[in-house]
Design an enzyme around this catalytic site. Structure first.
Site, short mmCIF file in Angstrom:
data_model
loop_
_atom_site.label_atom_id
_atom_site.label_comp_id
_atom_site.label_asym_id
_atom_site.label_seq_id
_atom_site.Cartn_x
_atom_site.Cartn_y
_atom_site.Cartn_z
N LYS A 104 0.81 -1.22 0.00
CA LYS A 104 0.00 0.00 0.00
C LYS A 104 0.84 1.27 0.00
O LYS A 104 0.36 2.35 -0.40
CB LYS A 104 -0.94 0.00 1.20
CG LYS A 104 -2.12 -0.95 1.10
CD LYS A 104 -3.15 -0.46 0.11
CE LYS A 104 -4.44 -1.28 0.18
NZ LYS A 104 -5.48 -0.77 -0.74
N SER B 10 1.13 -9.82 -0.34
CA SER B 10 0.79 -8.40 -0.34
C SER B 10 0.98 -7.69 0.99
O SER B 10 1.06 -6.46 1.02
CB SER B 10 -0.66 -8.22 -0.80
OG SER B 10 -1.55 -8.90 0.06
#
Length: 501
Positions: free
Chosen positions: A50, A303
């Site tokens: 992110k 992720s």
């Protein structure tokens, strides 16, 4: 599309992010007879990809916009990405988070100098308040996924993959709102159109898969709470457009399959990823097994790794069933001497018992809750059938969520005969007063006959409650449930409840 592609090529994300390694997963490669590689976004400064999208968006703002500051709504990784990006660029940041957000995440955001506002029980509550604050203050709202700059930032992963492994067959990408798969898919499909882009979603948070299949955005009524990093009710307009164009297919995985993938990644890397961070590996394994493919180069995007330590107990508990190395059964045996011995000697044999729950009951029959170590679903089915053939009625509970979450911890007897009992599973926010709200709004004439709660370390807790309700009170009772605004499922007819509770 060309504008996003150009932004990926000229991105400044490496002022805050790192180019993460692409690690060969030796154990998984041997298990799956393919060359498996893990893209280690869990090694980013905020332990998540992110940071890429957040920095790309904020660094692209005009000087006037930067002076106004930035604001976002998030319960986790996007919040940390925005906070660190703003700190690096010396911009004021406000992060609105649900009041249920674990302290470790709140403190992480504060450590980067952002102002944290805690409000509401969900992302929706936080997003609504952040939008209001942005309008009042003039701060720029940083969307977690539905923004071209954010998408371009995430797409830099695709650019790295092109340099690190140009000869690849497929990339497995976790999907929540769709920013990550939009960026990676756009870049790789533009340069290497033959590479397959496979989106992976949790079975209970599959808004993108449903939307693409329906050819319109679908809004989910509820989303799962285990893989909270991808728990999005409605995907973005832009990400929907890009994902359906550049994604070859979507695959969904269960909570148990995600838990098994977390374990597999730990065995491979000695790193513990969060549930959303393990989605791609879970999907890759399922895809390989379902398609029987071999000798291909497959990449899974790890992720993120912002895992609450308290959740590891639940992960370990569910990993074995996710690997199909444990099967759970409800077995009915005669309530007479020698029955348990016969069950163990004649049917369990050399198999390992992973769990066993039994209590003496009155009557001619008893029910046992038992876990058996197996090697496959086929073996589990064969074992269950052997019990039935041997005169022991059996129910396979391996995929029964009520049994795995609650019943296995509660086996021990039935209540005495009395008023009608209704059984419900609830998910309520882990915050002070949430349980009191549930209890205090009840009618004084309703009795709680069963209660089970077990902390799992997430933002939401799971509780099982039995209510003694007269039929005359049904309308008032179901109105009470609706007004609680807590997610619930009635389990009164669940066979596991009927057998054990």
């Amino acid at each position: 599309m060309q504008d996003i592609f150009r932004k990926i090529l000229t991105s400044r994300v490496y002022e805050a992010a790192i180019e993460t390694p692409l690690d060969h997963a030796v154990r998984l490669s041997g298990e799956l007879d393919n060359d498996i590689y893990l893209k280690r976004e869990d090694l980013q400064p905020v332990f998540s990809f992110k940071i890429r999208g957040a920095y790309q968006k904020i660094v692209s703002l005009s000087e006037e916009e930067k002076r106004r500051g930035v604001i976002c709504a998030s319960a986790g990784n996007h919040a940390q990405g925005v906070a660190l990006s703003a700190q690096r660029l010396r911009i004021q940041a406000t992060v609105v988070m649900p009041a249920t957000t674990p302290g470790i995440k709140v403190n992480a955001v504060k450590s980067y100098g952002a102002t944290v506002v805690l409000i509401g029980d969900s992302y929706s509550d936080a997003a609504e308040h952040a939008t209001k604050l942005a309008a009042e203050s003039g701060a720029v709202f940083i969307h977690p996924f539905d923004d071209d700059d954010v998408i371009a930032g995430q797409g830099t992963i695709g650019h790295e993959l092109l340099r690190q492994m140009p000869d690849l067959n497929a990339v497995f990408v976790p999907v929540g709102g769709g920013g990550l798969i939009s960026g990676i898919g756009l870049f790789l499909k533009t340069v290497l159109p033959e590479v397959k882009i496979i989106g992976v979603q949790s079975e209970d948070s599959d808004a993108m898969k449903r939307s693409v299949e329906a050819d319109r955005r679908i809004r989910l009524d509820t989303v799962g709470i285990f893989a909270d990093g991808v728990a999005v009710k409605e995907v973005g307009l832009r990400t929907f457009e890009l994902a359906r164009r550049y994604t070859d297919e979507f695959i969904t995985v269960s909570t148990d399959e995600i838990a098994s993938a977390i374990k597999a990644i730990y065995q491979e890397t000695r790193s513990i990823v969060e549930p959303a961070g393990a989605l791609a590996v879970a999907g890759l394994r399922k895809y390989v097994h379902n398609r029987s493919i071999s000798r291909q180069r497959l990449i899974a995007i790890n992720s993120g790794a912002n895992m609450n330590f308290d959740r590891l107990r639940f992960v370990a508990e569910r990993a074995m069933t996710g690997e199909r190395r444990e099967a759970l059964y409800a077995v009915t045996i005669p309530e007479k001497p020698g029955s348990l011995k016969r069950f163990c000697d004649s049917f369990v044999g050399d198999r390992n018992i992973t769990e066993f729950n039994y209590r003496l009951m009155s009557g001619e029959q008893a029910h046992i809750f038992v876990g058996i170590a197996v090697h496959s679903s086929t073996e589990a089915d064969r074992f269950g059938q052997s019990l039935i053939d041997g005169g022991f009625p059996c129910l396979n509970l391996t995929d029964n969520e009520l049994a795995k979450t609650h019943i296995r911890h509660m086996v021990g007897g039935r209540r005495p005969p009395g008023p009608r009992e209704l059984l419900f599973r609830f998910e309520f926010p882990e915050r002070p007063g949430a349980l009191a709200q549930l209890l205090n709004s009840m009618s004084g004439s309703w009795n709680i006959s069963l209660f089970h709660y077990r902390m799992h370390g997430g933002d939401f807790g799971r509780v099982l409650i039995g209510f003694e309700i007269d039929e005359a009170d049904d309308d008032a009772f179901y109105a009470y449930l609706k007004n609680l605004n807590y997610s619930f499922i009635e389990e009164t007819q669940n066979p596991a409840y009927r057998l054990f509770l």
